[in-house]
Design an enzyme around this catalytic site. Structure first.
Site, PDB file in Angstrom:
ATOM      1  N   GLU A 124       0.827  -1.204   0.000  1.00 43.86           N
ATOM      2  CA  GLU A 124       0.000   0.000   0.000  1.00 43.86           C
ATOM      3  C   GLU A 124       0.868   1.263   0.000  1.00 43.86           C
ATOM      4  O   GLU A 124       0.584   2.223  -0.726  1.00 43.86           O
ATOM      5  CB  GLU A 124      -0.917   0.016   1.231  1.00 43.86           C
ATOM      6  CG  GLU A 124      -1.824  -1.187   1.335  1.00 43.86           C
ATOM      7  CD  GLU A 124      -1.257  -2.328   2.157  1.00 43.86           C
ATOM      8  OE1 GLU A 124      -2.006  -2.948   2.915  1.00 43.86           O
ATOM      9  OE2 GLU A 124      -0.030  -2.583   2.046  1.00 43.86           O
ATOM     10  N   CYS A 158      -2.530  -3.732   7.091  1.00 45.80           N
ATOM     11  CA  CYS A 158      -2.139  -3.998   8.481  1.00 45.80           C
ATOM     12  C   CYS A 158      -2.445  -2.790   9.359  1.00 45.80           C
ATOM     13  O   CYS A 158      -2.508  -1.652   8.892  1.00 45.80           O
ATOM     14  CB  CYS A 158      -0.668  -4.356   8.559  1.00 45.80           C
ATOM     15  SG  CYS A 158       0.436  -3.010   8.099  1.00 45.80           S
ATOM     16  N   ASP A 171      25.134 -36.311  -6.740  1.00 47.94           N
ATOM     17  CA  ASP A 171      24.596 -35.607  -7.908  1.00 47.94           C
ATOM     18  C   ASP A 171      25.219 -34.242  -8.164  1.00 47.94           C
ATOM     19  O   ASP A 171      25.136 -33.728  -9.278  1.00 47.94           O
ATOM     20  CB  ASP A 171      23.080 -35.412  -7.754  1.00 47.94           C
ATOM     21  CG  ASP A 171      22.321 -36.720  -7.668  1.00 47.94           C
ATOM     22  OD1 ASP A 171      22.919 -37.771  -7.977  1.00 47.94           O
ATOM     23  OD2 ASP A 171      21.135 -36.701  -7.299  1.00 47.94           O
ATOM     24  N   ARG A 230      15.275 -23.366 -13.085  1.00 50.54           N
ATOM     25  CA  ARG A 230      15.903 -23.102 -14.388  1.00 50.54           C
ATOM     26  C   ARG A 230      14.896 -22.796 -15.492  1.00 50.54           C
ATOM     27  O   ARG A 230      15.252 -22.755 -16.654  1.00 50.54           O
ATOM     28  CB  ARG A 230      16.741 -24.322 -14.800  1.00 50.54           C
ATOM     29  CG  ARG A 230      17.854 -24.653 -13.828  1.00 50.54           C
ATOM     30  CD  ARG A 230      18.706 -25.800 -14.313  1.00 50.54           C
ATOM     31  NE  ARG A 230      17.959 -27.051 -14.404  1.00 50.54           N
ATOM     32  CZ  ARG A 230      17.762 -27.873 -13.390  1.00 50.54           C
ATOM     33  NH1 ARG A 230      18.235 -27.571 -12.190  1.00 50.54           N
ATOM     34  NH2 ARG A 230      17.085 -28.990 -13.550  1.00 50.54           N
ATOM     35  N   GLY A 255      17.652 -37.211   0.181  1.00 55.78           N
ATOM     36  CA  GLY A 255      17.358 -38.529  -0.345  1.00 55.78           C
ATOM     37  C   GLY A 255      16.402 -39.340   0.509  1.00 55.78           C
ATOM     38  O   GLY A 255      15.582 -38.793   1.241  1.00 55.78           O
TER      39      GLY A 255
END
Length: 357
Positions: free
Chosen positions: A52, A78, A204, A211, A296
């Site tokens: 705002e 607020c 990995d 992406r 994992g």
């Protein structure tokens, strides 16, 4: 102009605050006068001006006077002082804005209806256009922090028909096809942090980044790694990328590896236990409101069996892996039933996606 259109436009503005608002909700606002949009703003910085205020400042910077104007806001303004910025209601009253259209009530108990009441008591006409569900989905992270004192948690699991989540015998351990991988990567776009175990980093070496389209100017989710003994390689992509990864460990702060990681821009947090409850509590301390768990197996197991998640996105690929795969069931040492309801079933490439909430 149609008020429904304007509320939708305010929500579109709100989305620009993705990963910028800390624990606060994303909010968008417009100033309308003489049938024209004269100002627009969104909550763009944690601890900074709210939507705002930014909309009013935008209008005034263009030479417009906002007295007598209409404010369109995705969320109730607020009205309390328990934050870094003054109440938006005070500025709205001071500037002489005469009308407010808002799309959702703020569920924060310090606000919830009180902001609207204050504006009404100061002769400002308020109109509710019901987009509460839209707001609650957009701001599910900040609402979860508010109600559960932890981030919104999504578990993302891709597995074969025989329950394997990882190919132990090949470097390319992807289970899904390119369509599934693209879809799964898009989940990172709506979370401000991505959590994995150190084994995933070692095996990995992922970047843990979004992406897809629009990624160039996107505020990337923050990497979170659970690493009891600080085995993370110093040349890992998540460290080299420079996005201040958070590493939770049981190692002492005085260890050489600990100090080296700090020097490389990591935030290293020592905990007695890496239980989900403790980790999530600390993520809130780091102003993170929505966490995507990507693995994992042990990580999945710990969040599943403690029920420390809000959403499970499960991809079933149309293949079997057999003995070369790692079965998620082996990491769960007790009978377990998902305590969520299935909300969606959809084909994604050669996979079937199921969403439980």
């Amino acid at each position: 102009m149609d008020n429904d259109y304007l509320i939708k436009k305010a929500f579109s503005l709100a989305k620009k605050g993705r990963n910028l608002t800390g624990l606060n909700p994303m909010v968008g606002a417009l100033i309308i006068k003489s049938g024209k949009i004269i100002g627009a703003g969104f909550h763009s910085q944690y601890g900074g001006p709210h939507a705002e205020v930014n909309a009013i400042l935008d209008a005034e910077s263009k030479g417009f006077k906002v007295m007598g104007s209409t404010l369109i806001c995705s969320l109730e303004p607020c009205c309390h002082n328990n934050k870094k910025t003054p109440p938006c209601t005070d500025l709205i009253i001071k500037k002489g804005i005469k009308n407010l259209y808002y799309g959702a009530l703020d569920l924060n108990p310090f606000v919830k209806g009180k902001g609207i009441e204050k504006l009404k008591n100061n002769n400002i006409k308020t109109t509710f256009i019901d987009y509460q569900q839209t707001n609650d989905e957009l701001n599910r992270g900040s609402i979860t922090v508010l109600t559960k004192k932890r981030p919104y948690v999504t578990l993302k699991i891709c597995m074969t028909l025989d329950g394997m989540i990882y190919n132990q015998k090949t470097k390319n351990n992807s289970i899904g096809d390119s369509n599934q991988l693209k879809h799964a990567n898009n989940l990172r776009r709506v979370h401000d942090s991505v959590l994995v175990g150190v084994e995933t980093i070692i095996k990995d070496n992922p970047k843990l980044t979004f992406r897809g389209r629009g990624s160039k100017n996107f505020v990337q989710p923050r990497p979170v790694i659970l690493d009891s003994n600080l085995r993370i390689p110093l040349d890992s992509h998540v460290i080299k990328f420079g996005n201040s990864p958070i590493i939770f460990t049981k190692k002492d702060k005085n260890s050489i590896k600990y100090r080296k990681l700090i020097s490389l821009g990591c935030s290293v947090v020592s905990l007695q236990s890496l239980k989900p409850q403790l980790v999530l509590k600390n993520l809130v301390k780091n102003n993170l409101q929505a966490t995507l768990i990507e693995g994992g197996a042990r990580i999945f197991s710990s969040f599943l069996t403690t029920n420390m998640f809000d959403e499970l996105v499960l991809y079933y690929s149309s293949n079997f892996m057999g003995t070369s795969g790692l079965n998620i069931g082996r990491s769960i040492n007790k009978d377990y039933k998902i305590r969520k309801k299935m909300q969606l079933v959809k084909n994604i490439g050669n996979s079937v996606m199921m969403v439980f909430k």
